[in-house]
Design an enzyme around this catalytic site. Structure first.
Site, PDB file in Angstrom:
ATOM      1  N   GLY A 111       0.754  -1.251   0.000  1.00  8.68           N
ATOM      2  CA  GLY A 111       0.000   0.000   0.000  1.00  8.68           C
ATOM      3  C   GLY A 111       0.774   1.285   0.000  1.00  8.68           C
ATOM      4  N   GLU A 114       3.863  -6.860   1.348  1.00  8.64           N
ATOM      5  CA  GLU A 114       3.544  -7.255  -0.029  1.00  8.64           C
ATOM      6  C   GLU A 114       3.247  -6.036  -0.894  1.00  8.64           C
ATOM      7  OE1 GLU A 114       0.487 -10.223   0.733  1.00  8.64           O
ATOM      8  OE2 GLU A 114      -0.913  -8.666   1.298  1.00  8.64           O
ATOM      9  N   PRO A 115       4.281  -5.269  -1.236  1.00  8.05           N
ATOM     10  CA  PRO A 115       4.105  -4.096  -2.076  1.00  8.05           C
ATOM     11  C   PRO A 115       3.812  -4.464  -3.531  1.00  8.05           C
ATOM     12  CG  PRO A 115       6.438  -4.504  -1.735  1.00  8.05           C
ATOM     13  CD  PRO A 115       5.697  -5.488  -0.863  1.00  8.05           C
ATOM     14  N   GLY A 116       2.945  -3.708  -4.171  1.00 13.95           N
ATOM     15  CA  GLY A 116       2.697  -3.868  -5.604  1.00 13.95           C
ATOM     16  C   GLY A 116       3.071  -2.574  -6.310  1.00 13.95           C
ATOM     17  N   TYR A 157     -10.939   6.399 -10.524  1.00 17.44           N
ATOM     18  CA  TYR A 157     -10.696   7.083  -9.249  1.00 17.44           C
ATOM     19  C   TYR A 157     -10.485   8.594  -9.392  1.00 17.44           C
ATOM     20  CZ  TYR A 157      -8.576   2.365  -8.557  1.00 17.44           C
ATOM     21  OH  TYR A 157      -8.297   1.033  -8.537  1.00 17.44           O
ATOM     22  N   CYS A 177     -15.421   5.490 -27.494  1.00 20.48           N
ATOM     23  CA  CYS A 177     -16.722   6.137 -27.606  1.00 20.48           C
ATOM     24  C   CYS A 177     -17.361   6.184 -26.237  1.00 20.48           C
ATOM     25  CB  CYS A 177     -17.593   5.386 -28.597  1.00 20.48           C
ATOM     26  SG  CYS A 177     -16.903   5.511 -30.226  1.00 20.48           S
ATOM     27  N   GLU A 178     -16.918   7.144 -25.442  1.00 22.08           N
ATOM     28  CA  GLU A 178     -17.281   7.217 -24.040  1.00 22.08           C
ATOM     29  C   GLU A 178     -16.756   8.562 -23.545  1.00 22.08           C
ATOM     30  OE1 GLU A 178     -18.422   4.245 -22.193  1.00 22.08           O
ATOM     31  OE2 GLU A 178     -18.657   5.677 -20.558  1.00 22.08           O
ATOM     32  N   TYR A 188      -1.029  -1.122 -12.230  1.00 13.42           N
ATOM     33  CA  TYR A 188      -2.475  -1.076 -12.493  1.00 13.42           C
ATOM     34  C   TYR A 188      -2.805  -0.390 -13.829  1.00 13.42           C
ATOM     35  CZ  TYR A 188      -2.216  -2.353  -7.598  1.00 13.42           C
ATOM     36  OH  TYR A 188      -1.882  -2.982  -6.427  1.00 13.42           O
TER      37      TYR A 188
HETATM   38  C1  LIG Z   1      -3.372  -4.926  -3.919  1.00  8.32           C
HETATM   39  C2  LIG Z   1      -2.813  -5.604  -2.748  1.00  8.32           C
HETATM   40  C3  LIG Z   1      -1.511  -5.358  -2.349  1.00  8.32           C
HETATM   41  C4  LIG Z   1      -0.618  -4.348  -3.020  1.00  8.32           C
HETATM   42  O1  LIG Z   1      -1.037  -3.046  -2.821  1.00  8.32           O
HETATM   43  P1  LIG Z   1      -0.182  -1.849  -3.432  1.00  8.32           P
HETATM   44  O2  LIG Z   1      -0.935  -0.641  -3.060  1.00  8.32           O
HETATM   45  O3  LIG Z   1      -0.133  -2.060  -4.893  1.00  8.32           O
HETATM   46  O4  LIG Z   1       1.161  -1.908  -2.787  1.00  8.32           O
HETATM   47  C5  LIG Z   1      -1.013  -6.078  -1.284  1.00  8.32           C
HETATM   48  N1  LIG Z   1      -1.780  -7.004  -0.647  1.00  8.32           N
HETATM   49  C6  LIG Z   1      -3.035  -7.245  -1.004  1.00  8.32           C
HETATM   50  C7  LIG Z   1      -3.814  -8.274  -0.290  1.00  8.32           C
HETATM   51  C8  LIG Z   1      -3.602  -6.568  -2.061  1.00  8.32           C
HETATM   52  O5  LIG Z   1      -4.864  -6.819  -2.401  1.00  8.32           O
END
Ligand SMILES: *Cc1c(COP(=O)(O)O)cnc(C)c1O
Length: 433
Positions: free
Chosen positions: A248, A290-292, A334, A362-363, A392
């Protein structure tokens, strides 16, 4: 610039990962996703380094692969020693095809079908992150039929508001994700899990939201989760082996957003957890993050070619590009802010204009960003860059209006290669019988 991998060369042209963006647009065509592989690897190393010093010998960093999922990214994560989060059969399958060792995968989602559960077990996914009691029993059934003991974490909602967009806020009690501590459901599901013979409860998980800038969110979450762990120890004699605090961390899309010092932040979280654990008198669990987004977002950039430039006197201006909500749905979803600028210096004059940069769907909601300040000389054929599109974007891309998805081009050490090829109209009709 909002990230150090963005710059300008001596001609004033935009560079990304040290490469001329206008030349990349010519080489690969537009619309085009660029991904700075060196930046992605550096981010992985920052997390692993920070976690290793905060929680020596007992931590994991998992890449939340829904942020950007394709074969090459799983290879990179494996090379960097990262674990992964997966949320669907498609992500698991992609990781398998990339040769990723699935014992290092954590399977999330608030609604895993029986077929998903069976597929994940048959392919040796290491951990299931269990959302609710119904799912717990479904996993027990599948594990029993295979005579295995499945390792799980329970996803709990600690009741924390991370102050981000409602659509990506997940830690509050009324969330669709997880079992709430406040309502007693977290305790009930712990008891149930401990009573099942094909389930091995390894610990707890929480994820309070995404694009979070509050520096104390992980500390507040750890506080609630560790209190709960201590309670379960006292009441049930259950010791948490793993505490997964989710992802997050926010990233910078525009200049006015802050930069988070991830190493410093993790060090603070580490200090807090060590003192909390000794105060509670419980053993230190393995800590996972768990960073994304913060792994891939600022490693990405999208290039577009400008088409129609429409000026409506007394009203507004529109600059249309050859992509849009099909490759970037985040403004439509968002109202997410972005930095958009020309790839090549436009030096006809210094006059500026304000325009909405819009896509080709077309939106009317197909907007990449409103009120972007651009050179007023901007015209058909110019290249525009939208920054910070590594997370994303490709993973949320669609074929609305039967528009093919752009390729993913990786940039590394001064060269570039195709990681995902451009979709064609042939691909789009391939499923039609
Ligand atoms: C989406 C998600 C993440 C990653 O969140 P980011 O904001 O991208 O870092 C980590 N854990 C879980 C369970 C998620 O659903």
């Amino acid at each position: 610039m909002i990230c150090e991998n963005i710059g300008f060369d001596t001609n004033g042209d935009l560079t990304f990962a040290g490469q001329n963006t206008a030349e990349l647009a010519v080489k690969y065509g537009t619309p085009l996703y660029l991904l700075d592989e060196d930046r992605i690897r550096e981010r992985c190393r920052t997390y692993i380094g920070a976690m290793a010093s905060a929680f020596p010998g007992n931590f994991r960093v998992l890449y939340a692969s829904k942020a950007s999922s394709f074969k090459r990214i799983y290879e990179i994560m494996n090379e960097e020693g990262m674990g992964i989060d997966v949320v669907s059969r498609g992500e698991i399958y992609t990781a398998i095809r990339a040769g990723f060792p699935l014992e290092k995968a954590f399977f999330h989602s608030n609604n895993k079908t029986d077929a998903d559960i069976a597929f994940a077990m048959d392919n040796g996914v290491g951990f299931f992150v269990v959302d609710n009691a119904e799912e717990l029993y479904a996993i027990e059934r599948e594990a029993a039929s295979r005579s295995i003991k499945q390792k799980i974490l329970l996803r709990l909602t600690p009741g924390i508001d991370p102050h981000t967009y409602a659509a990506i806020s997940t830690g509050q009690v009324d969330s669709k994700f997880g079992s709430a501590i406040e309502t007693g459901q977290a305790e009930t599901i712990t008891e149930e899990a401990l009573g099942l013979s094909h389930i091995e409860l390894m610990g707890y998980h929480c994820h309070v939201g995404s694009q979070v800038f509050d520096s104390d969110v992980f500390i507040r979450a750890a506080d609630v989760m560790l209190d709960f762990s201590a309670q379960m120890n006292k009441k049930r004699g259950y010791l948490t082996k793993i505490l997964n605090l989710g992802g997050g961390y926010g990233v910078r899309y525009i200049e006015s957003q802050p930069t988070i010092d991830i190493s410093a932040n993790i060090a603070q979280v580490g200090e807090f957890i060590h003192s909390k654990v000794s105060e509670l008198g419980i053993p230190m669990p393995q800590i996972c993050m768990e960073p994304g987004r913060s792994i891939v977002a600022d490693a990405g950039m999208t290039l577009y070619t400008v088409g129609t430039v429409k000026r409506i006197p007394g009203y507004k201006n529109y600059v249309s590009v050859d992509g849009g909500m099909t490759d970037n749905v985040r403004y439509a979803m968002y109202g997410a802010p972005y930095t958009i600028l020309p790839a090549a210096k436009i030096c006809v004059n210094r006059e500026k204009m304000t325009a909405d940069v819009v896509g080709r769907c077309c939106e009317s909601g197909d907007v990449l960003q409103k009120d972007v300040v651009l050179p007023s000389a901007i015209k058909r054929g110019d290249i525009l860059a939208c920054l910070t599109t590594g997370a994303y974007h490709y993973s949320m891309a669609s074929n609305y209006n039967r528009i093919p998805r752009p390729p993913v081009i990786m940039l590394s050490a001064g060269s570039s290669y195709v990681a995902v090829r451009r979709e064609t109209e042939e691909d789009i009709t391939a499923l039609d019988i």
